[in-house]
Motif scaffolding. Structure first.
Motif, PDB file in Angstrom:
ATOM      1  N   SER A 130       0.755  -1.113  -0.192  1.00 15.04           N
ATOM      2  CA  SER A 130       0.051   0.434   0.285  1.00 15.04           C
ATOM      3  C   SER A 130       1.029   0.935   0.004  1.00 15.04           C
ATOM      4  CB  SER A 130      -0.967   0.050   1.461  1.00 15.04           C
ATOM      5  OG  SER A 130      -1.488  -0.860   1.180  1.00 15.04           O
ATOM      6  N   GLN A 131       0.052   2.004  -0.694  1.00 14.30           N
ATOM      7  CA  GLN A 131       1.039   3.401  -0.856  1.00 14.30           C
ATOM      8  C   GLN A 131       0.454   4.438  -0.002  1.00 14.30           C
ATOM      9  OE1 GLN A 131       4.032   4.264  -2.663  1.00 14.30           O
ATOM     10  NE2 GLN A 131       4.319   1.744  -2.832  1.00 14.30           N
ATOM     11  N   PHE A 132       0.795   4.978   0.518  1.00 17.04           N
ATOM     12  CA  PHE A 132       0.036   6.419   1.406  1.00 17.04           C
ATOM     13  C   PHE A 132       0.817   7.918   0.794  1.00 17.04           C
ATOM     14  CE2 PHE A 132       0.232   3.070   3.645  1.00 17.04           C
ATOM     15  CZ  PHE A 132      -1.223   2.252   4.045  1.00 17.04           C
ATOM     16  N   ASN A 133       0.814   8.994   1.218  1.00 13.00           N
ATOM     17  CA  ASN A 133       0.536  10.214   0.982  1.00 13.00           C
ATOM     18  C   ASN A 133       1.095  10.744   1.903  1.00 13.00           C
ATOM     19  OD1 ASN A 133      -1.702  10.714   1.993  1.00 13.00           O
ATOM     20  ND2 ASN A 133      -2.026  11.336  -0.560  1.00 13.00           N
ATOM     21  N   PHE A 134       1.345  10.200   3.456  1.00 14.66           N
ATOM     22  CA  PHE A 134       2.021  10.453   4.153  1.00 14.66           C
ATOM     23  C   PHE A 134       1.998   9.562   5.142  1.00 14.66           C
ATOM     24  CE2 PHE A 134      -2.641   8.737   4.781  1.00 14.66           C
ATOM     25  CZ  PHE A 134      -2.596   7.290   5.465  1.00 14.66           C
ATOM     26  N   THR A 135       2.609   9.598   5.959  1.00 15.91           N
ATOM     27  CA  THR A 135       4.089   8.297   6.832  1.00 15.91           C
ATOM     28  C   THR A 135       3.083   7.906   7.939  1.00 15.91           C
ATOM     29  OG1 THR A 135       5.341  10.160   7.429  1.00 15.91           O
ATOM     30  CG2 THR A 135       5.533   7.840   8.789  1.00 15.91           C
ATOM     31  N   PRO A 136       2.874   6.497   6.880  1.00 19.12           N
ATOM     32  CA  PRO A 136       2.096   5.479   7.943  1.00 19.12           C
ATOM     33  C   PRO A 136       2.347   4.565   9.368  1.00 19.12           C
ATOM     34  CG  PRO A 136       2.863   4.101   6.148  1.00 19.12           C
ATOM     35  CD  PRO A 136       3.627   5.483   6.146  1.00 19.12           C
ATOM     36  N   LYS A 137       0.996   4.871  10.240  1.00 17.62           N
ATOM     37  CA  LYS A 137       1.204   4.360  11.850  1.00 17.62           C
ATOM     38  C   LYS A 137       1.551   2.863  11.585  1.00 17.62           C
ATOM     39  CE  LYS A 137      -0.556   9.121  13.621  1.00 17.62           C
ATOM     40  NZ  LYS A 137      -1.755   9.512  12.519  1.00 17.62           N
ATOM     41  N   ASP A 138       1.693   2.350  12.652  1.00 22.08           N
ATOM     42  CA  ASP A 138       1.584   1.168  13.412  1.00 22.08           C
ATOM     43  C   ASP A 138       0.226   0.983  13.581  1.00 22.08           C
ATOM     44  OD1 ASP A 138       2.176   1.948  15.629  1.00 22.08           O
ATOM     45  OD2 ASP A 138       3.674  -0.190  16.065  1.00 22.08           O
ATOM     46  N   HIS A 139      -0.166  -0.329  13.804  1.00 20.43           N
ATOM     47  CA  HIS A 139      -1.364  -0.411  14.431  1.00 20.43           C
ATOM     48  C   HIS A 139      -1.580  -0.091  16.138  1.00 20.43           C
ATOM     49  CE1 HIS A 139       0.737  -3.905  15.740  1.00 20.43           C
ATOM     50  NE2 HIS A 139       0.082  -4.671  17.098  1.00 20.43           N
ATOM     51  N   VAL A 140      -0.324   0.002  16.500  1.00 20.64           N
ATOM     52  CA  VAL A 140      -0.603  -0.011  18.028  1.00 20.64           C
ATOM     53  C   VAL A 140      -0.697   1.524  18.346  1.00 20.64           C
ATOM     54  CG1 VAL A 140       0.989   0.780  20.082  1.00 20.64           C
ATOM     55  CG2 VAL A 140       1.477  -1.748  18.579  1.00 20.64           C
ATOM     56  N   VAL A 395      -5.342  -4.826   8.765  1.00 22.77           N
ATOM     57  CA  VAL A 395      -6.718  -4.218   8.542  1.00 22.77           C
ATOM     58  C   VAL A 395      -6.397  -3.070   8.563  1.00 22.77           C
ATOM     59  CG1 VAL A 395      -8.820  -3.583   8.465  1.00 22.77           C
ATOM     60  CG2 VAL A 395      -8.479  -5.695   7.886  1.00 22.77           C
ATOM     61  N   LEU A 396      -6.462  -3.033  10.322  1.00 22.34           N
ATOM     62  CA  LEU A 396      -5.800  -1.223  10.564  1.00 22.34           C
ATOM     63  C   LEU A 396      -5.040  -0.689   9.932  1.00 22.34           C
ATOM     64  CD1 LEU A 396      -6.174  -1.929  14.125  1.00 22.34           C
ATOM     65  CD2 LEU A 396      -7.626  -1.334  12.903  1.00 22.34           C
ATOM     66  N   GLU A 397      -3.248  -1.015   9.913  1.00 23.02           N
ATOM     67  CA  GLU A 397      -2.660  -0.643   8.808  1.00 23.02           C
ATOM     68  C   GLU A 397      -2.823  -0.119   7.547  1.00 23.02           C
ATOM     69  OE1 GLU A 397       1.655  -2.239   9.588  1.00 23.02           O
ATOM     70  OE2 GLU A 397       0.755  -1.956  12.352  1.00 23.02           O
ATOM     71  N   ASN A 398      -3.204  -0.887   6.542  1.00 21.18           N
ATOM     72  CA  ASN A 398      -3.265  -1.278   5.172  1.00 21.18           C
ATOM     73  C   ASN A 398      -4.509   0.065   4.773  1.00 21.18           C
ATOM     74  OD1 ASN A 398      -1.423  -2.491   3.402  1.00 21.18           O
ATOM     75  ND2 ASN A 398      -2.352  -3.973   5.183  1.00 21.18           N
ATOM     76  N   TYR A 399      -5.423   0.353   5.465  1.00 24.31           N
ATOM     77  CA  TYR A 399      -6.735   0.633   5.522  1.00 24.31           C
ATOM     78  C   TYR A 399      -7.051   2.060   6.175  1.00 24.31           C
ATOM     79  CZ  TYR A 399      -9.089  -2.998   2.584  1.00 24.31           C
ATOM     80  OH  TYR A 399      -9.584  -3.625   1.733  1.00 24.31           O
ATOM     81  N   GLN A 400      -5.267   1.910   7.394  1.00 26.42           N
ATOM     82  CA  GLN A 400      -5.593   3.480   7.855  1.00 26.42           C
ATOM     83  C   GLN A 400      -5.273   4.919   6.826  1.00 26.42           C
ATOM     84  OE1 GLN A 400      -1.633   4.663   9.759  1.00 26.42           O
ATOM     85  NE2 GLN A 400      -1.377   2.815   8.458  1.00 26.42           N
ATOM     86  N   GLN A 401      -6.388   5.988   7.369  1.00 27.22           N
ATOM     87  CA  GLN A 401      -6.472   7.283   6.376  1.00 27.22           C
ATOM     88  C   GLN A 401      -5.747   8.351   6.881  1.00 27.22           C
ATOM     89  OE1 GLN A 401     -10.096   7.530   4.037  1.00 27.22           O
ATOM     90  NE2 GLN A 401     -10.806   6.712   6.173  1.00 27.22           N
TER      91      GLN A 401
END
Length: 422
Positions: A130-140, A395-401
RNA sequence: GGAGAGAUGGCUGAGCGGUCGAAAGCGGCGGUCUUGAAAACCGUUGAGCCCUUGCGGGUUCCGGGGGUUCGAAUCCCUCUCUCUCCGCCA
């Protein structure tokens, strides 16, 4: 358990397998005990034969009213000899069985040889990380505001436990429901609900005992009870001690259960987050199949696990485990690894294995072959589809906004009744 | 928790301490009959291990473990499980 005949007749093949796995088993000792066992067994059976013959003579003599005194005197010392021989036989037999129970399964020819998990091979990939235009967070981090409460888990139980609240608890339940429904409706599995506590004998059947005792939670008390480390244990054992009819095969079971693992030996590993917990839930697939079809069944079962990831649109890859990483009971294993943006890597989310006759032999699971009309061992397979906790993480990490909310995968929206978790 | 009854082959179910791996029925398999099938009839049919190139022979197993006996499915002890009734309980 391996076929004792294989160990006897193709000793070099077994030794080569052990070398490939990097396992150490005292084969010289086993061969020596095997030789002793055969000699003692012949001795015991000869004495038993003598006893039976004499007992019959006594019976006939008594029936015809003859005096049996002389006959009884004849066998006076037989009992002692027999007891001694049987005792020696049992000692050797027990020692032999203990060693045999520690030999891992043979490896399928297609298994790559390797020295560690680094030598596992990528079979195929699905989707792009998955690509993000922000820095993705981890599930914690993501979960902190959504109801993922590690502090509460630690307070109640200790390290490696978690509490989920609100929408996350619901998401967790939705994932399990979604997986069960798909496997039942689309893949032809029969749903089963089984005990989460089993006895030692059952754990021997699937190969967790005696070798993996360290990884289990044993229950204190008289009863020789353990918490299951996976539903594979009770579900596969449904066919223990059975002789199935050919037309009953294949049996396909799906089971949602909690899994309990002590994680002894993984201190300091994956301490952050809910990747490695003492308790987690899993939807497990088990197939009991005819030996001719087990490798086709492994491909099929693996594809069933993959289907969950595809429906959830989670990027993953399929790994063929190498000889050093493959489990004790398996001849061949595929791991599914899901992409976790928070960790910027793929992590195991499923493991699908064929054990051929290894478990079947330990638990005496057979079918009646129509050609020979003799009972033959079935092949057993199992695979996670999927580990629910790790799927939640994915799901949390890949579908985060960007705002920290989580989009609900399309496949789960009917279960969740919403499109986003905030 | 209290009282009682049980556990025998794929299933149901007999079985006086000796010739019982075990009657009978069902199911399965093979055959006769039939265009085919059914029915009927005949035959056959437990699992594991050891010895043997093979033919074949031996041995163990009647819920688990121990005991008595020359000999145990059968007698004794013990454990587990199942069923019935009473009490309690999610």
């Amino acid at each position: 358990m391996l076929d004792p005949k294989l160990i006897r007749q193709e000793n070099a093949t077994v030794v080569a397998m052990l070398a490939r796995r990097g396992a150490t088993v005292d084969m010289a000792r086993i061969n020596q005990l095997e030789e002793q066992r055969r000699e003692l067994q012949m001795q015991v059976q000869a004495l038993q034969n003598a006893r039976n013959q004499h007992a019959k003579k006594v019976g006939h003599a008594k029936a015809s009213g003859a005096d049996v005194g002389a006959l009884l005197a004849e066998v006076a010392d037989l009992g002692g000899q027999l007891t001694a021989a049987e005792s020696a036989f049992n000692t050797v037999q027990d020692a032999l069985q203990q060693l045999l129970a520690l030999i891992p399964n043979m490896l399928h020819d297609s298994v790559p040889t390797g020295k560690s998990e680094a030598d596992n091979q990528v079979v195929r990939s699905w989707g792009e990380p998955s690509q993000f235009n922000f820095t993705p967070k981890d599930h914690v981090e993501l979960g902190a505001n959504l109801g993922l409460d590690f502090a509460a888990g630690a307070k109640l139980s200790g390290a490696r436990f978690v509490v989920m609240r609100n929408q996350l608890a619901k998401l967790h339940r939705a994932l399990a429901q979604f997986m069960l429904d798909l496997h039942v409706k689309s893949h032809g599995y029969t749903e089963v609900a089984v005990p989460f506590i089993v006895n030692g004998n059952t754990l021997f059947g699937t190969g967790q005992l005696p070798k993996m005792r360290e990884d289990l939670f044993a229950i204190d008390g008289e009863m020789n009870y353990y918490l299951i480390p996976t539903a594979e244990v009770p579900v596969t054992s449904l066919v223990a001690d059975a002789i199935l009819e050919l037309n009953q095969l294949p049996l396909k079971f799906v089971c949602h259960s909690p899994c309990f693992r002590s994680e002894a030996g993984s201190y300091g590993k994956d301490t952050r987050g809910m990747i490695r917990q003492h308790q987690f839930e899993k939807v497990e697939l088990v197939q009991i199949v005819h030996p001719d079809h087990s490798y086709a069944a492994l491909e099929e079962l693996t594809s069933h696990a993959e289907m969950i990831l595809q429906k959830l649109e989670l990027p993953y890859r399929v790994m063929a485990l190498c000889s050093a990483d493959i489990g004790f009971a398996a001849t061949k294993t595929y791991d599914l690894e899901v992409w976790l943006p928070g960790q910027n890597c793929y992590r195991e989310i499923s493991s699908c294995s064929n054990t051929e006759t290894f478990q079947a032999r330990r638990m005496k699971a057979r079918y009646r072959d129509t050609a020979t009309s003799k009972p033959e061992l079935v092949h057993t397979l199992n695979g996670s589809a999927l580990a629910v906790g790790r799927t939640l993480v994915a799901v949390l990490e890949n579908y985060q906004q960007a705002d920290g909310s989580i989009k609900v995968p399309a496949a789960l929206q009917a279960y969740m009744g919403c499109e986003v978790i905030v």
